[in-house]
Enzyme design. Sequence first.
Site, PDB file in Angstrom:
ATOM      1  N   ALA A  17       0.825  -1.215   0.000  1.00 26.31           N
ATOM      2  CA  ALA A  17       0.000   0.000   0.000  1.00 26.31           C
ATOM      3  C   ALA A  17       0.854   1.257   0.000  1.00 26.31           C
ATOM      4  O   ALA A  17       0.465   2.286   0.528  1.00 26.31           O
ATOM      5  CB  ALA A  17      -0.913  -0.006   1.218  1.00 26.31           C
ATOM      6  N   ARG A  23      -2.894   8.226 -10.813  1.00 21.62           N
ATOM      7  CA  ARG A  23      -4.067   8.415 -11.666  1.00 21.62           C
ATOM      8  C   ARG A  23      -5.321   8.823 -10.896  1.00 21.62           C
ATOM      9  O   ARG A  23      -6.351   9.121 -11.484  1.00 21.62           O
ATOM     10  CB  ARG A  23      -4.319   7.138 -12.490  1.00 21.62           C
ATOM     11  CG  ARG A  23      -3.327   6.973 -13.604  1.00 21.62           C
ATOM     12  CD  ARG A  23      -3.319   5.559 -14.155  1.00 21.62           C
ATOM     13  NE  ARG A  23      -2.573   4.651 -13.295  1.00 21.62           N
ATOM     14  CZ  ARG A  23      -2.464   3.333 -13.501  1.00 21.62           C
ATOM     15  NH1 ARG A  23      -3.067   2.781 -14.529  1.00 21.62           N
ATOM     16  NH2 ARG A  23      -1.753   2.580 -12.679  1.00 21.62           N
ATOM     17  N   LYS A  30      -3.940   6.740  -2.345  1.00 21.69           N
ATOM     18  CA  LYS A  30      -5.023   6.014  -3.018  1.00 21.69           C
ATOM     19  C   LYS A  30      -5.787   5.076  -2.073  1.00 21.69           C
ATOM     20  O   LYS A  30      -7.015   5.010  -2.104  1.00 21.69           O
ATOM     21  CB  LYS A  30      -4.441   5.213  -4.186  1.00 21.69           C
ATOM     22  CG  LYS A  30      -5.447   4.320  -4.864  1.00 21.69           C
ATOM     23  CD  LYS A  30      -4.990   3.845  -6.214  1.00 21.69           C
ATOM     24  CE  LYS A  30      -3.898   2.821  -6.133  1.00 21.69           C
ATOM     25  NZ  LYS A  30      -3.484   2.365  -7.468  1.00 21.69           N
ATOM     26  N   THR A  98       7.085  -3.120  -6.767  1.00 16.25           N
ATOM     27  CA  THR A  98       6.407  -4.089  -5.895  1.00 16.25           C
ATOM     28  C   THR A  98       7.390  -5.100  -5.290  1.00 16.25           C
ATOM     29  O   THR A  98       7.214  -5.542  -4.153  1.00 16.25           O
ATOM     30  CB  THR A  98       5.298  -4.832  -6.669  1.00 16.25           C
ATOM     31  OG1 THR A  98       5.827  -5.277  -7.931  1.00 16.25           O
ATOM     32  CG2 THR A  98       4.104  -3.945  -6.935  1.00 16.25           C
ATOM     33  N   GLY A 120      -3.193  -3.309  -1.620  1.00 15.53           N
ATOM     34  CA  GLY A 120      -4.093  -2.410  -0.902  1.00 15.53           C
ATOM     35  C   GLY A 120      -5.106  -1.746  -1.809  1.00 15.53           C
ATOM     36  O   GLY A 120      -6.089  -1.177  -1.337  1.00 15.53           O
ATOM     37  N   ASN A 244      -7.255   2.058  -9.981  1.00 20.15           N
ATOM     38  CA  ASN A 244      -6.172   2.951 -10.383  1.00 20.15           C
ATOM     39  C   ASN A 244      -6.674   4.371 -10.607  1.00 20.15           C
ATOM     40  O   ASN A 244      -5.955   5.326 -10.406  1.00 20.15           O
ATOM     41  CB  ASN A 244      -5.491   2.433 -11.655  1.00 20.15           C
ATOM     42  CG  ASN A 244      -4.769   1.129 -11.381  1.00 20.15           C
ATOM     43  OD1 ASN A 244      -4.046   1.007 -10.391  1.00 20.15           O
ATOM     44  ND2 ASN A 244      -4.999   0.145 -12.214  1.00 20.15           N
ATOM     45  N   TYR A 383     -37.546  22.597  17.766  1.00 24.21           N
ATOM     46  CA  TYR A 383     -36.212  22.122  18.118  1.00 24.21           C
ATOM     47  C   TYR A 383     -36.236  21.654  19.568  1.00 24.21           C
ATOM     48  O   TYR A 383     -36.556  22.426  20.476  1.00 24.21           O
ATOM     49  CB  TYR A 383     -35.154  23.232  17.965  1.00 24.21           C
ATOM     50  CG  TYR A 383     -33.822  22.782  18.536  1.00 24.21           C
ATOM     51  CD1 TYR A 383     -33.132  21.708  17.971  1.00 24.21           C
ATOM     52  CD2 TYR A 383     -33.272  23.391  19.666  1.00 24.21           C
ATOM     53  CE1 TYR A 383     -31.934  21.252  18.511  1.00 24.21           C
ATOM     54  CE2 TYR A 383     -32.080  22.935  20.217  1.00 24.21           C
ATOM     55  CZ  TYR A 383     -31.419  21.862  19.634  1.00 24.21           C
ATOM     56  OH  TYR A 383     -30.246  21.409  20.169  1.00 24.21           O
ATOM     57  N   TYR A 404     -28.795  26.392  24.894  1.00 25.70           N
ATOM     58  CA  TYR A 404     -27.414  26.873  24.844  1.00 25.70           C
ATOM     59  C   TYR A 404     -27.382  28.336  25.228  1.00 25.70           C
ATOM     60  O   TYR A 404     -28.086  29.170  24.639  1.00 25.70           O
ATOM     61  CB  TYR A 404     -26.906  26.673  23.409  1.00 25.70           C
ATOM     62  CG  TYR A 404     -25.468  27.018  23.177  1.00 25.70           C
ATOM     63  CD1 TYR A 404     -24.465  26.477  23.969  1.00 25.70           C
ATOM     64  CD2 TYR A 404     -25.099  27.869  22.135  1.00 25.70           C
ATOM     65  CE1 TYR A 404     -23.132  26.780  23.734  1.00 25.70           C
ATOM     66  CE2 TYR A 404     -23.771  28.170  21.892  1.00 25.70           C
ATOM     67  CZ  TYR A 404     -22.791  27.618  22.691  1.00 25.70           C
ATOM     68  OH  TYR A 404     -21.477  27.917  22.458  1.00 25.70           O
ATOM     69  N   ALA A 440     -49.697  29.400  24.428  1.00 30.45           N
ATOM     70  CA  ALA A 440     -48.951  29.667  23.194  1.00 30.45           C
ATOM     71  C   ALA A 440     -48.190  30.979  23.293  1.00 30.45           C
ATOM     72  O   ALA A 440     -48.634  31.921  23.945  1.00 30.45           O
ATOM     73  CB  ALA A 440     -49.923  29.725  22.023  1.00 30.45           C
TER      74      ALA A 440
HETATM   75  C1  UD1 Z   1       0.744  -4.795 -10.612  1.00 31.92           C
HETATM   76  C2  UD1 Z   1       1.494  -5.975 -11.242  1.00 31.92           C
HETATM   77  C3  UD1 Z   1       0.742  -6.406 -12.500  1.00 31.92           C
HETATM   78  C4  UD1 Z   1      -0.691  -6.768 -12.152  1.00 31.92           C
HETATM   79  C5  UD1 Z   1      -1.382  -5.616 -11.424  1.00 31.92           C
HETATM   80  C6  UD1 Z   1      -2.713  -6.077 -10.896  1.00 31.92           C
HETATM   81  C7  UD1 Z   1       3.851  -5.592 -10.739  1.00 31.92           C
HETATM   82  C8  UD1 Z   1       5.162  -5.156 -11.280  1.00 31.92           C
HETATM   83  N1  UD1 Z   1       2.821  -5.553 -11.588  1.00 31.92           N
HETATM   84  O1  UD1 Z   1       0.794  -3.737 -11.562  1.00 31.92           O
HETATM   85  O2  UD1 Z   1       1.383  -7.530 -13.082  1.00 31.92           O
HETATM   86  O3  UD1 Z   1      -1.406  -7.087 -13.327  1.00 31.92           O
HETATM   87  O4  UD1 Z   1      -0.597  -5.178 -10.303  1.00 31.92           O
HETATM   88  O5  UD1 Z   1      -3.437  -5.026 -10.289  1.00 31.92           O
HETATM   89  O6  UD1 Z   1       3.769  -5.999  -9.595  1.00 31.92           O
HETATM   90  N2  UD1 Z   1       3.278  -0.650  -4.409  1.00 31.92           N
HETATM   91  C9  UD1 Z   1       4.103  -0.463  -3.314  1.00 31.92           C
HETATM   92  N3  UD1 Z   1       5.371  -0.019  -3.525  1.00 31.92           N
HETATM   93  C10 UD1 Z   1       5.871   0.231  -4.764  1.00 31.92           C
HETATM   94  C11 UD1 Z   1       5.010   0.035  -5.875  1.00 31.92           C
HETATM   95  C12 UD1 Z   1       3.718  -0.417  -5.665  1.00 31.92           C
HETATM   96  O7  UD1 Z   1       3.714  -0.674  -2.171  1.00 31.92           O
HETATM   97  O8  UD1 Z   1       7.050   0.615  -4.862  1.00 31.92           O
HETATM   98  C13 UD1 Z   1       1.905  -1.128  -4.168  1.00 31.92           C
HETATM   99  C14 UD1 Z   1       0.851  -0.172  -4.660  1.00 31.92           C
HETATM  100  O9  UD1 Z   1       0.460   0.701  -3.618  1.00 31.92           O
HETATM  101  C15 UD1 Z   1      -0.286  -1.096  -5.035  1.00 31.92           C
HETATM  102  C16 UD1 Z   1       0.419  -2.387  -5.437  1.00 31.92           C
HETATM  103  O10 UD1 Z   1       1.713  -2.319  -4.905  1.00 31.92           O
HETATM  104  O11 UD1 Z   1      -1.132  -1.366  -3.944  1.00 31.92           O
HETATM  105  C17 UD1 Z   1       0.475  -2.569  -6.951  1.00 31.92           C
HETATM  106  O12 UD1 Z   1       1.233  -1.505  -7.484  1.00 31.92           O
HETATM  107  P1  UD1 Z   1       0.810  -0.772  -8.815  1.00 31.92           P
HETATM  108  O13 UD1 Z   1       1.801   0.284  -9.092  1.00 31.92           O
HETATM  109  O14 UD1 Z   1      -0.606  -0.405  -8.774  1.00 31.92           O
HETATM  110  O15 UD1 Z   1       1.067  -1.961  -9.846  1.00 31.92           O
HETATM  111  P2  UD1 Z   1       0.360  -2.179 -11.226  1.00 31.92           P
HETATM  112  O16 UD1 Z   1       1.029  -1.357 -12.260  1.00 31.92           O
HETATM  113  O17 UD1 Z   1      -1.097  -2.083 -11.092  1.00 31.92           O
HETATM  114 CA    CA Z   2      -2.586  -1.291  -9.509  1.00 35.19          CA
END
Ligand code: UD1
Ligand code: CA
Length: 473
Positions: A17, A23, A30, A98, A120, A244, A383, A404, A440
């Site tokens: 998360a 976006r 988010k 990720t 998340g 997103n 009231y 009040y 009244a």
């Molecule tokens: C990711 C997957 C993609 C999948 C999609 C599904 C990767 C590289 N790609 O892409 O294959 O189809 O989810 O929804 O994993 N986050 C962090 N730290 C970071 C980056 C992201 O905690 O450095 C968290 C984001 O808050 C989010 C989740 O990881 O909750 C997914 O990241 P996001 O950037 O939305 O990945 P997608 O491009 O959607």
């Molecule tokens: Ca995503």
Amino acid sequence: MISTDFQFMKLSIIILAAGLGKRMHSEQPKVLHLLADKPLIRHVVDTALILKPDSLYVVYGYKGELVRQAITEPNSQFPIPNSQTNINWIEQAQQLGTGHAVAQVMPNIADDNIILVLCGDVPLINSTILQTLYSQADANHLGMLTVELDNPHGYGRVVRNVAGEVECIVEEKDANVNQKQIKEVNVGVYTIPAVHLRRWLALLNNDNAQGEYYLTDIIALAVQDNLSIYSILTHNIYEVMGVNDRTQLASLERYYQTQQVNRLMLAGVTVMDPTRLDIRGTVQTGRDVSIDVNVILEGEITLGDRVKIGPHTVIRHAKIANDVEILSHCVIENVVIGAGCRIGPFARLRPDTVLAEQVHVGNFVELKKSTVANGSKINHLSYVGDSKVGSGVNIGAGTITCNYDGANKHKTIIEDRAFIGSNTQLVAPVKVGAGATIGAGSTITINAPPDALTYTRSPQKTIADWQRPCKKK
Ligand code: UD1
Ligand code: CA
């Protein structure tokens, strides 16, 4: 192949998360955006808890303090009771992908764990499918969820060999023309043995279109290691859809609402238009409840048998007993309403109001922090705040409790069978005795004795030769 056999694997859940959610074009992280009035991350945490993990980690980053507060602070809207779980908060100071996010947690997790990764921003992930995925997990398998989308744009594609075995995941931005045709996409939910994940994470690089450490690259590494990969194809796209942008948030909200309202109808509630009832909390219902159009139910709500809710009404945290009728355009929050009461149209019941049975509250009446005993009526334009109203009381139109004084709130007590004439001000603290009548137009500042008439009206005068003022030329 490295084979590891742990008889008793522990379950660690990691919720990612830390992302900013570009976006969304928002000042808020988010995962704090609301679905059915509850932050996205809370939906995921609640689902994770159903699996009873041995430990739960949330990776936070962008405005992470806000994320933590929203979940753990006692005054936040949806606090998680301490007894329920200990969430381990792991900071990812820079969002490098990720894979990097998961790597931040690994020092806390021992080798004998199965790690379930959740996002998340995928709020409606369903605990049943997670159970299915987890039930097949062991030290020698990597599990993942996939889904087929007509429009897979933006998602990581699941690349399979001729035998149909998963080979790797390719992100949209790295995919070639052929790979972009693939409709099976990665949901972002995996079960991974910790002992292998630790090794694979150390091998990740950011040599890709986004310059990020992709968690998805571990799939190819698992294939290299001959670890078997099993995937479960899900069919409900809403349950695996990530938020997103705000259009996706809105479509998940609508899906969620449809599910909630269907559940009510299947439990025996008549809903005049299922697309015009929103439920942002939990609703318990008796038999033969009916709900008209444009109603919003929030928080914890109980509706007894035969409760009728009219159109254009908002109710938040309420216990409503049998045979209560709520007419149109009411706003009701944090109240208890006894059997057979009739409320509205256009009534506002504010927090800490308790109505006994057969109470009538009519149009343009506001009640706050007041109790009203059986059979009393407050039917028009009044009231009543910080008050205790007895039974069989009639409060005339335009009665105001002046509770009040500019600094403090004071109580008004109106005892059983009192009759308050229209356009009366009761300046608190003040008491009207049982069976008293207030004439009244009175401004009552001193306690009115029981069974007597009290009024403060100035004598009526007539000026016979009165001339109305004329307009100046
Ligand atoms: C990711 C997957 C993609 C999948 C999609 C599904 C990767 C590289 N790609 O892409 O294959 O189809 O989810 O929804 O994993 N986050 C962090 N730290 C970071 C980056 C992201 O905690 O450095 C968290 C984001 O808050 C989010 C989740 O990881 O909750 C997914 O990241 P996001 O950037 O939305 O990945 P997608 O491009 O959607
Ligand atoms: Ca995503």
